[in-house]
Design a protein around this motif. Structure first.
Motif, PDB file in Angstrom:
ATOM      1  N   VAL A 208       9.022   1.445   1.207  1.00 54.79           N
ATOM      2  CA  VAL A 208       7.640   1.869   0.956  1.00 54.79           C
ATOM      3  C   VAL A 208       6.735   0.668   0.716  1.00 54.79           C
ATOM      4  CG1 VAL A 208       6.182   3.006  -0.760  1.00 54.79           C
ATOM      5  CG2 VAL A 208       8.212   4.157   0.100  1.00 54.79           C
ATOM      6  N   MET A 209       7.191  -0.262  -0.119  1.00 52.98           N
ATOM      7  CA  MET A 209       6.336  -1.394  -0.461  1.00 52.98           C
ATOM      8  C   MET A 209       6.123  -2.302   0.749  1.00 52.98           C
ATOM      9  SD  MET A 209       5.516  -0.517  -3.414  1.00 52.98           S
ATOM     10  CE  MET A 209       4.568  -1.837  -4.106  1.00 52.98           C
ATOM     11  N   ARG A 210       7.141  -2.360   1.605  1.00 52.85           N
ATOM     12  CA  ARG A 210       6.984  -3.180   2.807  1.00 52.85           C
ATOM     13  C   ARG A 210       5.890  -2.582   3.688  1.00 52.85           C
ATOM     14  NH1 ARG A 210      12.339  -3.503   5.300  1.00 52.85           N
ATOM     15  NH2 ARG A 210      12.908  -4.844   3.572  1.00 52.85           N
ATOM     16  N   SER A 211       5.898  -1.280   3.833  1.00 55.35           N
ATOM     17  CA  SER A 211       4.899  -0.695   4.721  1.00 55.35           C
ATOM     18  C   SER A 211       3.508  -0.721   4.083  1.00 55.35           C
ATOM     19  CB  SER A 211       5.318   0.715   5.141  1.00 55.35           C
ATOM     20  OG  SER A 211       4.934   1.635   4.159  1.00 55.35           O
ATOM     21  N   LEU A 212       3.435  -0.740   2.762  1.00 56.51           N
ATOM     22  CA  LEU A 212       2.124  -0.785   2.107  1.00 56.51           C
ATOM     23  C   LEU A 212       1.555  -2.200   2.026  1.00 56.51           C
ATOM     24  CD1 LEU A 212       2.583   1.646  -0.925  1.00 56.51           C
ATOM     25  CD2 LEU A 212       1.153   2.006   1.073  1.00 56.51           C
ATOM     26  N   ARG A 213       2.424  -3.193   2.056  1.00 57.43           N
ATOM     27  CA  ARG A 213       2.019  -4.598   1.909  1.00 57.43           C
ATOM     28  C   ARG A 213       1.239  -4.818   0.606  1.00 57.43           C
ATOM     29  NH1 ARG A 213       1.985  -7.788   6.121  1.00 57.43           N
ATOM     30  NH2 ARG A 213       2.955  -7.042   8.019  1.00 57.43           N
ATOM     31  N   LEU A 214       1.761  -4.273  -0.466  1.00 63.16           N
ATOM     32  CA  LEU A 214       1.130  -4.447  -1.784  1.00 63.16           C
ATOM     33  C   LEU A 214       2.157  -5.033  -2.755  1.00 63.16           C
ATOM     34  CD1 LEU A 214      -0.846  -1.137  -2.495  1.00 63.16           C
ATOM     35  CD2 LEU A 214      -1.806  -3.432  -2.309  1.00 63.16           C
ATOM     36  N   PRO A 215       1.685  -5.824  -3.726  1.00 68.78           N
ATOM     37  CA  PRO A 215       2.622  -6.300  -4.739  1.00 68.78           C
ATOM     38  C   PRO A 215       3.079  -5.161  -5.650  1.00 68.78           C
ATOM     39  CG  PRO A 215       0.503  -7.453  -4.911  1.00 68.78           C
ATOM     40  CD  PRO A 215       0.328  -6.344  -3.923  1.00 68.78           C
ATOM     41  N   GLY A 216       4.358  -5.180  -6.013  1.00 73.63           N
ATOM     42  CA  GLY A 216       4.886  -4.198  -6.953  1.00 73.63           C
ATOM     43  C   GLY A 216       5.880  -4.870  -7.873  1.00 73.63           C
ATOM     44  N   VAL A 217       5.822  -4.568  -9.161  1.00 75.11           N
ATOM     45  CA  VAL A 217       6.763  -5.167 -10.106  1.00 75.11           C
ATOM     46  C   VAL A 217       7.402  -4.046 -10.936  1.00 75.11           C
ATOM     47  CG1 VAL A 217       7.054  -6.765 -12.038  1.00 75.11           C
ATOM     48  CG2 VAL A 217       5.375  -7.281 -10.259  1.00 75.11           C
ATOM     49  N   VAL A 218       8.722  -3.980 -10.916  1.00 74.45           N
ATOM     50  CA  VAL A 218       9.440  -3.036 -11.775  1.00 74.45           C
ATOM     51  C   VAL A 218       9.228  -3.494 -13.212  1.00 74.45           C
ATOM     52  CG1 VAL A 218      11.705  -2.180 -12.449  1.00 74.45           C
ATOM     53  CG2 VAL A 218      11.145  -2.457 -10.021  1.00 74.45           C
ATOM     54  N   THR A 219       8.696  -2.611 -14.038  1.00 74.83           N
ATOM     55  CA  THR A 219       8.175  -3.023 -15.348  1.00 74.83           C
ATOM     56  C   THR A 219       8.804  -2.238 -16.488  1.00 74.83           C
ATOM     57  OG1 THR A 219       6.073  -3.377 -14.204  1.00 74.83           O
ATOM     58  CG2 THR A 219       6.004  -3.412 -16.602  1.00 74.83           C
ATOM     59  N   GLY A 220       9.127  -2.960 -17.566  1.00 77.49           N
ATOM     60  CA  GLY A 220       9.641  -2.321 -18.771  1.00 77.49           C
ATOM     61  C   GLY A 220       8.502  -1.780 -19.617  1.00 77.49           C
ATOM     62  N   PHE A 221       8.796  -1.408 -20.851  1.00 77.48           N
ATOM     63  CA  PHE A 221       7.827  -0.643 -21.626  1.00 77.48           C
ATOM     64  C   PHE A 221       7.300  -1.354 -22.864  1.00 77.48           C
ATOM     65  CE2 PHE A 221      10.385   2.075 -19.067  1.00 77.48           C
ATOM     66  CZ  PHE A 221       9.417   2.776 -18.390  1.00 77.48           C
ATOM     67  N   GLU A 222       7.711  -2.593 -23.053  1.00 78.11           N
ATOM     68  CA  GLU A 222       7.183  -3.364 -24.173  1.00 78.11           C
ATOM     69  C   GLU A 222       5.941  -4.104 -23.677  1.00 78.11           C
ATOM     70  OE1 GLU A 222       8.142  -2.917 -27.141  1.00 78.11           O
ATOM     71  OE2 GLU A 222       9.689  -1.549 -26.419  1.00 78.11           O
ATOM     72  N   PRO A 223       5.042  -4.464 -24.613  1.00 72.29           N
ATOM     73  CA  PRO A 223       3.784  -5.078 -24.167  1.00 72.29           C
ATOM     74  C   PRO A 223       3.984  -6.347 -23.336  1.00 72.29           C
ATOM     75  CG  PRO A 223       3.994  -5.112 -26.579  1.00 72.29           C
ATOM     76  CD  PRO A 223       5.050  -4.207 -26.059  1.00 72.29           C
ATOM     77  N   LEU A 224       5.000  -7.144 -23.718  1.00 73.27           N
ATOM     78  CA  LEU A 224       5.198  -8.380 -22.951  1.00 73.27           C
ATOM     79  C   LEU A 224       5.710  -8.074 -21.539  1.00 73.27           C
ATOM     80  CD1 LEU A 224       4.815 -11.391 -23.200  1.00 73.27           C
ATOM     81  CD2 LEU A 224       7.169 -11.597 -24.008  1.00 73.27           C
ATOM     82  N   ASP A 225       6.517  -7.021 -21.395  1.00 73.68           N
ATOM     83  CA  ASP A 225       6.956  -6.589 -20.062  1.00 73.68           C
ATOM     84  C   ASP A 225       5.745  -6.273 -19.202  1.00 73.68           C
ATOM     85  OD1 ASP A 225       9.763  -6.508 -20.498  1.00 73.68           O
ATOM     86  OD2 ASP A 225       9.577  -4.578 -21.519  1.00 73.68           O
ATOM     87  N   ILE A 226       4.847  -5.475 -19.783  1.00 77.59           N
ATOM     88  CA  ILE A 226       3.694  -4.980 -19.016  1.00 77.59           C
ATOM     89  C   ILE A 226       2.763  -6.137 -18.666  1.00 77.59           C
ATOM     90  CG2 ILE A 226       1.667  -3.467 -19.146  1.00 77.59           C
ATOM     91  CD1 ILE A 226       3.430  -1.614 -20.956  1.00 77.59           C
ATOM     92  N   LEU A 227       2.512  -7.017 -19.665  1.00 72.93           N
ATOM     93  CA  LEU A 227       1.620  -8.149 -19.407  1.00 72.93           C
ATOM     94  C   LEU A 227       2.209  -9.093 -18.364  1.00 72.93           C
ATOM     95  CD1 LEU A 227       0.512  -8.682 -23.100  1.00 72.93           C
ATOM     96  CD2 LEU A 227      -1.040  -8.173 -21.203  1.00 72.93           C
ATOM     97  N   SER A 228       3.532  -9.332 -18.428  1.00 76.74           N
ATOM     98  CA  SER A 228       4.158 -10.232 -17.445  1.00 76.74           C
ATOM     99  C   SER A 228       4.023  -9.654 -16.044  1.00 76.74           C
ATOM    100  CB  SER A 228       5.636 -10.452 -17.757  1.00 76.74           C
ATOM    101  OG  SER A 228       5.797 -10.818 -19.093  1.00 76.74           O
ATOM    102  N   ALA A 229       4.186  -8.330 -15.936  1.00 79.27           N
ATOM    103  CA  ALA A 229       4.080  -7.701 -14.619  1.00 79.27           C
ATOM    104  C   ALA A 229       2.652  -7.815 -14.090  1.00 79.27           C
ATOM    105  CB  ALA A 229       4.496  -6.240 -14.712  1.00 79.27           C
ATOM    106  N   ILE A 230       1.682  -7.624 -14.997  1.00 76.19           N
ATOM    107  CA  ILE A 230       0.282  -7.754 -14.570  1.00 76.19           C
ATOM    108  C   ILE A 230       0.022  -9.187 -14.087  1.00 76.19           C
ATOM    109  CG2 ILE A 230      -2.132  -7.715 -15.371  1.00 76.19           C
ATOM    110  CD1 ILE A 230      -1.259  -5.451 -17.318  1.00 76.19           C
ATOM    111  N   ALA A 231       0.580 -10.157 -14.826  1.00 79.05           N
ATOM    112  CA  ALA A 231       0.404 -11.566 -14.430  1.00 79.05           C
ATOM    113  C   ALA A 231       0.959 -11.798 -13.028  1.00 79.05           C
ATOM    114  CB  ALA A 231       1.087 -12.482 -15.446  1.00 79.05           C
TER     115      ALA A 231
END
Lengths: 361, 333
Positions: A208-231
Motif C-alpha cells: 500500500v505504501m509503495r503505491s501511495l508514495r507517502l512516508p509511513g512510520v510504525v509508531t508506539g504510544f509514548e510521547p517520544l515514540d510519536i514525536l520521533s515518528a513525526i520527525a
C-alpha cells in the motif's frame, strides 16, 4: 515501567519537538494517525502544544466503534430485540448511537446485552445460556480479529450451537490506500498504528505504501515514540522521500505475528466493507470463510445487506473520520453531542476523535 | 453454624430488637444510643454548623485497605472536614439484603465503630431495613454528619497565585476496589487510601495556615475536584502532572488497563488551596504527618478567569484537563 518512563521524560520529548520545529520551518505538514490510541495519546500528552502550528496532526478513522456503520448497528439492534437472543460485545459498542438509539437503551428496556473484554468470554456466556442464542458483535481491526478467530475455532471444535458471530472486523491497509489517494486531504505521511502492526508487521503496509508514495512510520504510544515518528516523516517529506520505517521495534517485527496472521487467513476472507464516513472500501472487511461461516450471524438471522446511508442527524462524523474537519467544526460538538449523550460514534470511545478533543481542549 | 440476615430481622419485632441491641448498639455504644429512643437529643455549642449526608453502595463491601463500614464513616467525616467542620455526630442507616451473613455484618459494623471511635465522633442514631434477596446488593449504608465549622471557607476566597496541595498519592481507592472486584492478585500493592481527614485539616487550621478552600477528590478524582474548584472560583488552575504523587503499582495498573489516574476516586485525599506565602509551610506540616509523607504542591491558581484546568503533561506539553464525563468505575463508594 521502564518501557514507559524512558519514552515519556519531558527533556527528551521537548528536545525532539525542537528538532521537528526547526526542520519544519514555515511549511505546513499534514500527518495522519489512523489509530485511536494514538489520537488519545497525542491529546493526553499535549503533543500539539509542543509543535509549531505548521504541523497538523489529523485524526483518521482509528477507533473501531467509530467506523462501524449505522446499518450494522441497526442489524444488531434487530437481533437484540428478539426474545431469545443475548448480545455480547466490547463495552464501547453499547453506547454507539444509530437512529437515536443504542444497545445501552435496548438493555435498559430489557434486552440481554453483555459487555465483554475478551472474545473468549463469549464462550462462557454461551455455555451458561444454553437455551438462548448468543451473538458476538465482533468489531475492531487486525488487533481484535485474531481473538474472534480463536473464538470461531473453539466454537466449531466444541460444537457450540448457540453462538453466532456478526463480524464487522476491518483491515487498516485498505483504509490507508483509500485515505492516501484522497487528494483533498493532501497528506504528507502516516503514523502507522502500533497495535495493528504487532499483528500484520511492517510488511503488511509495504504494498500500500509503495503505491501511495507517502512516508509511513510504525509508531508506539509514548510521547517520544510519536514525536520521533513525526520527525522522521517531516524529514522524509522535506527530502521528497518515501519511507516505511519501524519506529516501534521493541514490539513490532517485520513479519508481524505469524501465528495470528495465519489464523486470520484461516478463519476470514476479505470482502468489501462499509465504513462509517468513508463509504464502501474494497476488500477491507473480514468475513467468516468456510467452514466457519456456519457461525455467521448474517446467515443465521438472514440479515439484510448493510447498505444505506449513515447519520442523517446532522452529525459530521464523515468529515471528522477522514480528517477533513476538526470536531469543533461540527455544530453539535460539545452542545447536543457530548460523551454523556453522544450523537455520533466519534464521541463514544476515549479513542474517538471527538471525545479526545472534547476532553482535552 | 453461620447465621444469615432474614426478612424477620427487618420486621420491627423481636429479631429486629436483637439485631439492634446485639450488633449495632453494642458496637457503637454511647450514652445517646443506649436510650434506644426514636431520636437522640444532642446539645450543640454556639456557632455555625455543617451538615452532610452520603450513601455508600461500594461493591465489593470489603476491599484491601477498608470496607463499606470504614468508608461510610470516613466519607462523611471528610465531607465535613472539607468545610473545615469538626465532625460532631453521625447517623447511620443500613439497607441489608436478605441472606447477608451475620459475621460479615458484624465485621463491617465493628470497623465502622472503630473508625468512629478513632475520630471521636459518636454514632447517635440509626435505622435498619432488610429487603428481599436480589432487591439490594448485600449492604448499603447511609451516614449523615453534623459538625462545628472552625473556619468559613468559600470558593470566592481563592486568589490568583494560591497554591494547590494534595496530601498524598492519588487513585488508590478506586483502583483497590476495581482490583478486588476483578479478583486481581496484586491486591496488597493496591490498598485503598480510605482515611478520615479531619485530623490533618485541624492541624493546618491550628497552625493558622492560610487555607482558602478544600475539596476532597472522591468520585471523578483530581480531575473532577480541580474542575469544580475552577468553576466555583471562576479562576483557571494549572496543575503539573509530574508533581501529582502516585504509587508505582497504581501507575502500572492504570497503564495496563488504560485508565487515567487523575479521574480515579480517592477516599483519603484532600485538595487544599493555600495562600501562596503559606504553601511551603503547609507542605512541611503535612509531610510531618506519617500518612502524608508524599504530600505535594501540585499546581496554582492562575489570574485568568476562564474556569479551566490546564495540565502540564509529563512529556512537557500542555492540555486542558476536562471534567471526567462518564463513570469509568461504577459503585466505587
Amino acid at each position: 515501567m521502564k518501557y514507559v518512563d524512558d519514552f515519556r521524560g519531558s527533556r527528551a520529548c521537548l528536545a525532539m519537538a525542537r528538532r521537528i520545529n526547526a526542520a519544519a520551518g514555515d511549511r505546513e505538514y499534514r500527518i495522519m494517525e489512523v489509530c485511536g490510541t494514538h489520537t488519545a495519546a497525542i491529546r493526553r500528552f499535549g503533543i500539539p502544544s509542543m509543535l509549531s502550528g505548521g504541523i497538523r496532526l489529523i485524526s483518521g478513522p482509528g477507533c473501531p466503534v467509530c467506523v462501524t456503520s449505522d446499518a450494522y448497528l441497526r442489524n444488531a439492534f434487530r437481533m437484540a430485540a428478539q426474545k431469545n437472543v443475548t448480545i455480547a460485545t466490547y463495552p464501547d459498542m453499547l453506547r454507539v448511537p444509530a437512529g437515536g438509539e443504542s444497545l445501552q437503551d435496548l438493555r435498559a428496556r430489557g434486552a440481554d446485552i453483555r459487555p465483554v473484554n475478551s472474545a473468549l468470554e463469549v464462550l462462557e456466556i454461551a455455555g451458561k445460556l444454553k437455551d438462548r442464542m448468543v451473538v458476538f458483535l465482533a468489531v475492531g481491526f487486525e488487533t481484535t480479529a485474531p481473538a474472534t478467530g480463536i473464538l470461531a475455532q473453539r466454537a466449531r471444535q466444541e460444537r457450540i450451537r448457540n453462538l453466532k458471530i456478526y463480524s464487522a472486523h476491518k483491515t487498516i491497509p485498505a483504509a490507508l490506500l483509500n485515505l492516501g489517494k484522497d487528494k483533498t486531504l493532501c497528506l504528507d505521511g502516516f503514523l502507522l498504528p502500533g497495535h495493528v502492526s504487532v499483528v500484520i508487521g511492517v510488511h503488511g503496509y509495504r504494498q500500500v505504501m509503495r503505491s501511495l508514495r507517502l512516508p509511513g512510520v510504525v509508531t508506539g504510544f509514548e510521547p517520544l515514540d510519536i514525536l520521533s515518528a513525526i520527525a522522521a516523516i517531516v524529514d522524509a517529506a522535506n527530502h521528497h522521500k518515501t519511507i516505511l520505517e519501524n519506529g516501534y521495534g521493541r514490539v513490532v517485527r517485520e513479519g508481524g505475528n505469524v501465528k495470528a496472521r495465519s489464523l486470520l487467513r484461516e478463519v476470514f476472507v476479505s470482502k468489501d466493507s462499509l465504513w462509517r464516513g468513508l463509504g464502501l472500501i474494497p476488500n477491507s472487511g473480514l468475513f467468516l470463510r468456510k467452514p466457519y461461516d456456519s457461525l455467521d450471524a448474517r446467515r443465521a438471522f438472514g440479515l439484510k445487506e448493510e447498505g444505506g446511508r449513515d447519520a442523517r442527524n446532522g452529525c459530521l462524523c464523515a468529515g471528522v473520520l477522514t480528517g477533513k474537519i476538526e470536531p469543533s467544526a461540527c455544530r453539535h460538538f460539545g452542545r447536543q453531542c457530548t460523551p454523556r449523550k453522544p450523537l455520533g460514534p466519534c464521541m463514544v470511545s476515549r479513542e474517538g476523535t471527538c471525545r479526545a478533543f472534547f476532553e482535552t481542549s | 453454624m453461620t447465621e444469615y440476615i432474614s426478612l424477620s430481622h427487618g420486621s420491627g419485632g423481636a429479631l429486629t430488637q436483637k439485631l439492634i441491641r446485639e450488633i449495632f448498639a453494642a458496637a457503637f455504644d454511647n450514652a445517646y444510643l443506649r436510650k434506644l429512643d426514636d431520636a437522640s437529643v444532642v446539645t450543640l455549642a454556639r456557632g455555625r454548623y455543617a451538615m452532610t449526608t452520603d450513601s455508600f453502595v461500594v461493591d465489593p463491601i470489603v476491599f484491601p485497605g477498608g470496607d463499606i463500614g470504614k468508608l461510610a464513616v470516613c466519607g462523611t467525616v471528610n465531607d465535613l472536614a472539607s468545610c473545615a467542620a469538626e465532625p460532631g455526630y453521625l447517623s447511620a442507616s443500613f439497607v441489608i439484603e436478605e441472606g447477608l451473613s451475620l459475621d460479615v455484618l458484624k465485621s463491617v459494623v465493628s470497623s465502622m465503630a472503630r473508625e468512629a471511635r478513632h475520630q471521636h465522633v459518636p454514632i447517635v442514631t440509626g435505622d435498619t431495613k432488610v429487603v428481599p434477596r436480589g432487591k439490594a446488593d448485600k449492604l448499603f449504608i447511609n451516614t449523615t454528619g453534623i459538625g462545628l465549622v472552625h473556619k468559613s471557607l468559600e470558593a470566592k476566597m481563592i486568589r490568583p497565585g494560591d497554591r494547590i496541595l494534595i496530601n498524598g498519592p492519588m487513585a488508590q481507592h478506586g483502583l483497590s476496589v476495581l482490583a478486588a472486584r476483578q479478583g486481581f492478585e496484586s491486591e496488597e500493592a493496591l490498598k485503598s487510601d480510605c482515611k478520615s481527614l479531619w485530623a490533618i485539616v485541624k492541624l493546618l487550621l491550628q497552625e493558622h495556615v492560610d487555607v482558602r478552600f478544600m475539596r476532597d477528590p472522591t468520585r471523578g478524582g483530581v480531575s473532577a475536584a480541580a474542575n469544580e474548584i475552577a468553576q466555583s472560583s471562576g479562576f483557571s488552575l494549572a496543575l503539573i502532572e509530574n508533581k501529582i504523587p502516585i504509587t508505582a503499582s497504581c501507575k502500572s495498573f492504570c497503564e495496563i488497563l488504560g485508565l487515567e489516574p487523575l479521574d480515579i476516586a480517592n477516599e483519603g485525599k484532600m485538595l487544599f488551596i493555600i495562600g501562596e506565602k503559606d504553601a511551603l509551610r503547609a507542605l512541611r506540616i503535612l509531610k510531618a504527618v506519617p500518612s502524608c509523607r508524599r504530600a505535594s504542591v501540585i499546581g496554582e491558581v492562575l489570574p485568568e478567569r476562564r474556569a479551566k484546568v490546564y495540565l502540564k503533561t509529563v512529556a512537557g506539553g500542555s492540555r486542558v484537563l476536562g471534567m471526567p464525563v462518564t463513570e469509568a468505575l461504577p459503585r466505587i463508594c
